[in-house]
Design an enzyme around this catalytic site. Structure first.
Site, mmCIF file in Angstrom:
data_model
loop_
_atom_site.group_PDB
_atom_site.id
_atom_site.type_symbol
_atom_site.label_atom_id
_atom_site.label_comp_id
_atom_site.label_asym_id
_atom_site.label_seq_id
_atom_site.Cartn_x
_atom_site.Cartn_y
_atom_site.Cartn_z
ATOM 1 N N THR A 272 29.305 75.279 74.952
ATOM 2 C CA THR A 272 28.078 75.246 75.691
ATOM 3 C C THR A 272 27.500 73.880 75.284
ATOM 4 O O THR A 272 27.495 73.778 74.257
ATOM 5 C CB THR A 272 27.252 76.421 75.283
ATOM 6 O OG1 THR A 272 28.072 77.737 75.818
ATOM 7 C CG2 THR A 272 25.803 76.280 76.192
ATOM 8 N N PHE A 274 23.816 71.943 75.114
ATOM 9 C CA PHE A 274 22.486 72.168 74.977
ATOM 10 C C PHE A 274 21.765 70.993 75.047
ATOM 11 O O PHE A 274 22.044 70.068 74.657
ATOM 12 C CB PHE A 274 22.085 72.954 73.762
ATOM 13 C CG PHE A 274 22.480 74.398 73.523
ATOM 14 C CD1 PHE A 274 21.495 75.333 73.742
ATOM 15 C CD2 PHE A 274 23.739 74.598 73.257
ATOM 16 C CE1 PHE A 274 21.944 76.823 73.620
ATOM 17 C CE2 PHE A 274 24.042 76.076 73.173
ATOM 18 C CZ PHE A 274 23.097 76.927 73.276
#
Length: 395
Positions: A272, A274
């Site tokens: 992921t 960010f």
């Protein structure tokens, strides 16, 4: 040099380094951090009493401070019921054992969420502020309750998090960095619960999607909740025997759950990305690889996208990512030969390019892009490698 973007004026000198933020209320945090569990209730123009009553829980007097439209309320931890402020967009702070003043970093989710760990990795000595919703995370920084925000923007398996793209446009925060977060989902359950006892697994929809094949093989049904840490907390608090949670190993430790299985995601390359957000932009540099993120709309809609992208090619700027989102107040763009109802869909285009705003070539490319656009905004110019770090949650 200035670039006009619709109602915006972008001037290079606007990009300046900001390393600290002054807050006249900051003493409230340091005074109570070690003795109190702080809960911040975001409530614009709301009347909040000095006592809270919930079931058999006794009234709890709490000091309240007005922070530019937000209400800061401090509760003694022993007196605070779990659902006392559930109707608010709740924030909780965690000082992380810091011995000196540090940045306050907002993230979505409760203690044990992946976003909290991402915030702590990006800013090791920070005070984390947990927000119930993503928009609350943006508001926390805008209203100076927090100095920074850490939000997920895309996942290698689940794709882009579209709502957060919309929030980048809606708010005026600046992207100042990014981190890549290697996620390892764990299947958690209460003590004494075995895998064959489970029927249902709670987690965030993205986590459930990332583990869909694994859960199907185990014969388990997924049920969506607000986030992975909420799933772990619910399983533990309600002492569920037929329900588990998909969350991190740190959430297992925090909420006293056992790890029945690790790395249950369908693909081991589960990363992921960010974004790190602040009220002020960074000073762009040319001596280190930079990424610049922009959002724009085109006069001739998506049919002009090849021409728009050619401004980067002609200036030898590498395009890293492009994402489209519907232009909600004008969803259809009439073509020259058709009526509006039969026209083209109209979009915002979000693009990441490998370039720094301090580079004249970048500004030249954006100036040419502006000629094709009805709107152009620079969301941030930030180092590509400075915050590129990976985390792995394994027991």
């Amino acid at each position: 040099m200035a670039l006009f973007s619709g109602g915006y004026l972008f001037v290079l000198s606007n990009y300046r380094q900001t390393t600290s933020f002054k807050n006249p209320h900051s003493h409230l945090y340091s005074k109570h951090l070690r003795s109190l569990n702080l809960d911040f209730a975001f409530h614009q123009k709301a009347r909040i009493s000095n006592t809270i009553e919930s079931g058999n829980t006794k009234n709890c007097a709490a000091p309240v401070a007005d922070m530019n439209g937000f209400q800061l309320r401090c509760h003694l931890q022993s007196d605070l019921p779990h659902d006392t402020v559930s109707k608010y967009q709740v924030l909780q702070t965690n000082s992380g054992g810091c011995n000196e003043p540090s940045l306050r970093v907002a993230h979505q989710g409760i203690r044990g969420a992946y976003s909290e760990s991402a915030a702590e990795k990006a800013y090791p000595n920070c005070e984390t502020i947990a927000c119930q919703h993503f928009h609350s995370t943006f508001q926390a920084v805008a209203r100076r309750v927090a100095d920074r925000a850490v939000i997920p923007i895309e996942n290698s398996l689940g794709g882009s998090i579209h709502g957060n793209y919309d929030l980048l446009l809606r708010h005026s925060l600046h992207i100042i960095g990014e981190i890549r977060f290697a996620v390892s989902h764990c299947l958690l359950a209460n003590n004494g619960v075995d895998l064959h006892d489970l029927k249902t697994v709670l987690s965030h929809p993205q986590a459930l999607a990332q583990c869909e094949k694994s859960l199907t093989k185990l014969g388990l049904e997924g049920e969506a909740v607000a986030n992975t840490a909420v799933a772990a907390k619910k399983v533990a608090a309600e002492k569920l025997r037929d329900t588990g949670a998909l969350a991190s190993s740190s959430a297992a430790l925090l909420y006293g759950l056992n790890i029945l299985a690790s790395n249950v995601q369908d693909d081991s390359n589960n990363v992921t990305r960010f974004l790190l957000l602040a009220r002020e932009p960074l000073t762009p540099a040319t001596d280190t690889p930079f990424k610049t993120s922009i959002v724009f709309t085109l006069k001739d809609g998506s049919s002009a996208l090849p021409d728009a992208l050619s401004v980067f090619i002609s200036n030898q700027i590498k395009l890293l990512k492009i994402e489209s989102r519907p232009l909600k107040n004008q969803p259809l763009l009439a073509s020259k030969n058709t009526s509006k109802s039969n026209g083209y869909f109209n979009y915002f285009f979000y693009a990441d390019v490998e370039a720094s705003m301090s580079d004249q070539t970048t500004q030249t490319a954006l100036k040419h892009l502006k000629e094709l656009s009805t709107f152009l905004r620079v969301l941030g110019s930030y180092p590509m490698g400075k915050f590129l770090q990976c985390l792995n949650f394994e027991p």
